[in-house]
Design a protein around this motif. Structure first.
Motif, PDB file in Angstrom:
ATOM      1  N   CYS A  41      26.282  31.374  20.887  1.00  0.00           N
ATOM      2  CA  CYS A  41      26.792  30.725  22.099  1.00  0.00           C
ATOM      3  C   CYS A  41      27.834  31.592  22.803  1.00  0.00           C
ATOM      4  O   CYS A  41      27.830  31.726  24.038  1.00  0.00           O
ATOM      5  CB  CYS A  41      27.401  29.368  21.745  1.00  0.00           C
ATOM      6  N   MET A  42      28.716  32.204  22.032  1.00  0.00           N
ATOM      7  CA  MET A  42      29.750  33.039  22.645  1.00  0.00           C
ATOM      8  C   MET A  42      29.150  34.261  23.318  1.00  0.00           C
ATOM      9  O   MET A  42      29.537  34.637  24.433  1.00  0.00           O
ATOM     10  CB  MET A  42      30.779  33.456  21.591  1.00  0.00           C
ATOM     11  N   ILE A  43      28.181  34.871  22.659  1.00  0.00           N
ATOM     12  CA  ILE A  43      27.583  36.061  23.255  1.00  0.00           C
ATOM     13  C   ILE A  43      26.771  35.694  24.475  1.00  0.00           C
ATOM     14  O   ILE A  43      26.657  36.478  25.419  1.00  0.00           O
ATOM     15  CB  ILE A  43      26.730  36.831  22.224  1.00  0.00           C
ATOM     16  N   ALA A  44      26.226  34.467  24.514  1.00  0.00           N
ATOM     17  CA  ALA A  44      25.498  34.026  25.707  1.00  0.00           C
ATOM     18  C   ALA A  44      26.412  34.027  26.922  1.00  0.00           C
ATOM     19  O   ALA A  44      26.002  34.411  28.031  1.00  0.00           O
ATOM     20  CB  ALA A  44      24.919  32.633  25.479  1.00  0.00           C
ATOM     21  N   VAL A  45      27.674  33.616  26.728  1.00  0.00           N
ATOM     22  CA  VAL A  45      28.628  33.606  27.830  1.00  0.00           C
ATOM     23  C   VAL A  45      28.966  35.030  28.262  1.00  0.00           C
ATOM     24  O   VAL A  45      28.914  35.365  29.456  1.00  0.00           O
ATOM     25  CB  VAL A  45      29.907  32.848  27.434  1.00  0.00           C
ATOM     26  N   TYR A  46      29.300  35.892  27.311  1.00  0.00           N
ATOM     27  CA  TYR A  46      29.742  37.235  27.666  1.00  0.00           C
ATOM     28  C   TYR A  46      28.592  38.095  28.192  1.00  0.00           C
ATOM     29  O   TYR A  46      28.777  38.899  29.119  1.00  0.00           O
ATOM     30  CB  TYR A  46      30.432  37.896  26.470  1.00  0.00           C
ATOM     31  N   ILE A  47      27.410  37.929  27.612  1.00  0.00           N
ATOM     32  CA  ILE A  47      26.258  38.652  28.135  1.00  0.00           C
ATOM     33  C   ILE A  47      25.892  38.101  29.513  1.00  0.00           C
ATOM     34  O   ILE A  47      25.543  38.850  30.426  1.00  0.00           O
ATOM     35  CB  ILE A  47      25.062  38.519  27.174  1.00  0.00           C
ATOM     36  N   GLY A  48      25.988  36.774  29.652  1.00  0.00           N
ATOM     37  CA  GLY A  48      25.728  36.181  30.952  1.00  0.00           C
ATOM     38  C   GLY A  48      26.653  36.737  32.019  1.00  0.00           C
ATOM     39  O   GLY A  48      26.230  37.022  33.151  1.00  0.00           O
ATOM     40  N   PHE A  49      27.922  36.920  31.675  1.00  0.00           N
ATOM     41  CA  PHE A  49      28.892  37.483  32.620  1.00  0.00           C
ATOM     42  C   PHE A  49      28.444  38.870  33.085  1.00  0.00           C
ATOM     43  O   PHE A  49      28.432  39.169  34.285  1.00  0.00           O
ATOM     44  CB  PHE A  49      30.260  37.561  31.951  1.00  0.00           C
ATOM     45  N   THR A  50      28.065  39.721  32.132  1.00  0.00           N
ATOM     46  CA  THR A  50      27.668  41.085  32.485  1.00  0.00           C
ATOM     47  C   THR A  50      26.353  41.107  33.255  1.00  0.00           C
ATOM     48  O   THR A  50      26.205  41.843  34.238  1.00  0.00           O
ATOM     49  CB  THR A  50      27.561  41.950  31.221  1.00  0.00           C
ATOM     50  N   MET A  51      25.381  40.313  32.819  1.00  0.00           N
ATOM     51  CA  MET A  51      24.083  40.289  33.489  1.00  0.00           C
ATOM     52  C   MET A  51      24.206  39.790  34.920  1.00  0.00           C
ATOM     53  O   MET A  51      23.577  40.326  35.835  1.00  0.00           O
ATOM     54  CB  MET A  51      23.110  39.409  32.696  1.00  0.00           C
ATOM     55  N   ILE A  52      25.015  38.761  35.135  1.00  0.00           N
ATOM     56  CA  ILE A  52      25.186  38.230  36.486  1.00  0.00           C
ATOM     57  C   ILE A  52      25.889  39.249  37.374  1.00  0.00           C
ATOM     58  O   ILE A  52      25.478  39.493  38.521  1.00  0.00           O
ATOM     59  CB  ILE A  52      25.962  36.900  36.444  1.00  0.00           C
TER      60      ILE A  52
END
Length: 457
Positions: free
Chosen positions: A257-268
């Motif tokens: 879940c945490m990596i989903a947020v941080y990866i989401g930040f970079t991908m967006i």
């Protein structure tokens, strides 16, 4: 009970080591930024290559965060039982390390074997320019060979913290990070007689540094905790294995879940061009400086909470929680000053490209939110980890993901409905709002749950 001395004894070494962690990321970005100033590629593309390459490892390694947190909590409680005179506690301490290292090294070898698959899948999901993708792939294929060492260092660090020993992980982190910084600069630019490898030198510096840390940690266990090797030959109890499995299962889902947020930040941020990707990467590095300071006190809270639970000491648990928060509030006050005064100089430290600095100026006010919202989120993380309250840690991050992506998709949908098109800078402002929402949700959930979740609280 006054634990201020114990908290400082545990926190200060961790803080000293943690200070060098963001420095490594900052140096990597700074090296890329300055290579761009003198090379054929632009600074934004090179910084983006580092950002995406690092993100690929975050996608992998953060899933194994349980190797640090789970190992630390179980070891701290076993240490507390050992202090209380429980006969089996020494064997529990040793077997916890054995199991964690077995998972870590085996998983690292598996990641090496699957490296091509990981890259192909990753770039099906990540949108970025062809220049950034080429650079990130080059970075990944070099650094992946450190995977067994990197994951093992997670386990070693958690175990040392659980043993109320933050000096050994401090020395290890300082050694790894200093080696990383020196070799990344030296190998990128060809200083001190080293070959000038350019962008690839950053990855080679990280690779060598991780194996250096693994060697040090192994020797530290061998010579300071030699009795562990004797007890580690024992198989351990089945009940202990079940506890280990359940705890790490929950913490694995928390990491996802945490990596989903941080990866989401970079991908967006990558969708809005190399410039916004570079700005987002720099902002995230600056935000993480605060977390590395508070993590020092969170680790102290983790070690002491686990120890007092093992000792069955309600007074110790409650005093640990209260005094750990007092110290983290002090860090909050310090960073309001750091971010308020040093925002633009920190941007200039990260890159010599004036266009990236100018683009980043607009987002500096967001930095001032981090101390207020990050303090309870990170402090509760450490305390809940020491209590091995893995179910609540898992659930808090599930709601974090809902908060982050809920704010992003609702906000971007509303902006498109109202404006038609969304300017790049406005999109990144919305992304920052989504990021702070995830921290706020995390802090609120754990604040509501602590009395029920933490034994003897």
């Amino acid at each position: 009970m006054n634990l201020h001395r114990d908290i400082l004894r545990l926190a200060v070494p961790s803080i000293l080591a943690n200070i060098t962690v963001p420095l490594v990321g900052m140096v990597d970005i700074a090296v890329a930024g300055h290579l761009g100033a003198s090379g054929g590629l632009g600074a934004a593309a090179l910084i983006g290559g580092i950002s995406i390459g690092t993100m690929l490892f975050d996608m992998l390694y953060w899933n194994f965060g349980f190797l640090r947190g789970g190992t630390g909590g179980l070891t701290a409680q076993a240490y507390g039982r050992h202090r209380a005179g429980v006969a089996e506690a020494e064997a529990d301490i040793a077997v916890t390390l054995k199991r964690a290292l077995g998972i870590a090294f085996g998983s690292g070898l598996a990641l090496i074997a699957l490296q091509w698959v990981v890259v192909q899948v990753a770039f099906l999901l990540v949108e970025c320019s062809s220049e950034v993708q080429t650079l990130a792939t080059q970075y990944f294929y070099i650094r992946i060979w450190a995977a067994p060492a990197t994951l093992s260092l997670f386990a070693f660090k958690g175990w040392f913290i659980g043993m109320q020993d933050t000096v050994r992980p401090m020395i290890c982190d300082l050694l790894v990070n200093a080696t990383n910084i020196l070799l990344s600069i030296g190998l990128a630019f060809g200083y001190a007689g080293l070959p000038a490898l350019g962008f690839a030198g950053v990855a080679w510096g990280t690779l060598i540094a991780q194996w250096t840390g693994f060697l040090y940690a192994s020797l530290a266990v061998r010579f300071r905790y030699g009795w562990v090797l004797k007890h580690a030959r024992q198989g351990g109890h089945a009940a202990g294995f079940r506890e280990f499995f359940v705890l790490n299962r929950d913490l694995f889902f928390r990491s996802v879940c945490m990596i989903a947020v941080y990866i989401g930040f970079t991908m967006i941020s990558a969708r809005y061009g190399d410039m916004m990707l570079a700005v987002g990467a720099i902002l995230m590095k600056l935000l993480m400086i605060f977390s590395y300071f508070t993590d020092g006190f969170a680790y102290a809270g983790e070690a002491l909470t686990g120890r007092f639970i093992g000792e069955r000491s309600p007074d110790g648990v409650r005093t640990t929680i209260r005094q750990t928060f007092l110290w983290c509030l002090g860090v909050t006050a310090l960073f309001l000053l750091v971010y308020g005064v040093g925002g633009v100089p920190l941007l200039r430290l990260m890159t010599s490209d004036p266009s990236v600095v100018d683009a980043g100026r607009e987002f500096i006010p967001w930095l001032l939110l981090m101390p207020f919202i990050g303090c309870p989120a990170f402090t509760w993380d450490g305390i809940f980890m020491g209590a091995t309250a893995s179910k609540d840690l898992r659930n808090s991050t599930v709601w974090c993901v809902v908060g982050f992506f809920g704010v992003w998709f609702a906000g971007i949908g509303l902006l498109r409905a109202v404006r038609g098109t969304v300017p790049e800078t406005l999109a990144i402002h919305l992304l920052m709002a989504a990021y702070f929402t995830h921290l706020l949700v995390r802090a609120a959930y754990l604040t509501l749950r602590w009395r029920k979740a933490i034994p003897y609280a």
